[in-house]
Design an enzyme around this catalytic site. Sequence first.
Site, short mmCIF file in Angstrom:
data_model
loop_
_atom_site.label_atom_id
_atom_site.label_comp_id
_atom_site.label_asym_id
_atom_site.label_seq_id
_atom_site.Cartn_x
_atom_site.Cartn_y
_atom_site.Cartn_z
CG HIS A 8 -2.71 -8.25 -7.56
ND1 HIS A 8 -3.23 -7.99 -8.82
CD2 HIS A 8 -1.48 -7.67 -7.55
CE1 HIS A 8 -2.35 -7.30 -9.52
NE2 HIS A 8 -1.28 -7.09 -8.77
CE1 TYR B 110 -11.43 1.47 12.82
CE2 TYR B 110 -9.69 2.95 13.59
CZ TYR B 110 -10.68 2.03 13.85
OH TYR B 110 -10.92 1.64 15.14
CD GLU C 112 -8.29 7.14 0.96
OE1 GLU C 112 -7.41 6.37 1.37
OE2 GLU C 112 -8.20 8.38 1.06
#
Length: 250
Positions: free
Chosen positions: A61, A108, A71
């Site tokens: 989760h 991103y 990351e």
Amino acid sequence: MSLQIQMLGTGSAFSKLYYNTSALIRTTDATILIDCGPTVPKSLSEIAIELDQIDGIFISHIHADHIGGLEEVAFRLFYQYNRKRLTLYVTEALAGVLWENSLKGGLYNPEDGFHQLQDYFELVFLQERVPYQLSPELTIEIVPTLHVAQKLNYSIFINHRTFYSADLQFNKDFLLNEVAHTRNCHTIFHDCQLSGPGYVHTTLEELLTLPEDIQKLIYLMHYDDHMTEFIGQTGPMTFIHKHEIIKISD
Ligand SMILES: O=c1ccn([C@@H]2O[C@@H]3COP(=O)(O)O[C@H]3[C@H]2O)c(=O)[nH]1
Ligand SMILES: [Zn+2]
Ligand SMILES: [Zn+2]
């Protein structure tokens, strides 16, 4: 067949002592990481496991103590490990929120071609309650479990008879009828909040209401920093510790 579960951390979200709860599933032919909180890279380095020795990552989760290391893993795979792409084992729905609600903020980078989760990881979408043979010695099956209302959450059966809980609210019926009875599990890794009302977690008090023969199967994880005060108060259940290896033979 040899299966080992090695803990990378066993602490709660706010633990400062025991690292975030996470584990390596290790067979002779596969190494799979269960969850990847912020302490996972340090824990892996302490046992001299390189990121490129891991074949894939399963995510239960998207609370930070279960994904906050992703990351770093994504960046290091790209920049330090020659653009290696690990497999992420997730449901399609979880992959969506993992990217949109969490990882996108840091990862991103359209200028360099990073638009989506697939640009960093090979995605394998798991269906609930379907066994997946990841390698000749390793089969996993995920089941949806309740942690926080409306929040995707999956626990995992490993080689059919080992249960590893995500964070979850106590579900006695599930533990008795499905985990112990129907699936005949011989090993259970369960999250455990040591004191206070559980709200979104299972408490020690609740686990102690299980029959003794089931408690004997349980390793306690995801515990708070005052764990040592509870040694001797867990019935036949055992606290598991960082880097401890449980060997499971089937
Ligand atoms: O509805 C909620 C949501 C969160 N929390 C706390 O935040 C923590 C987040 O990580 P965790 O899931 O390991 O543990 C959670 C709890 O300690 C809570 O008490 N109630
Ligand atoms: Zn947690
Ligand atoms: Zn959680």
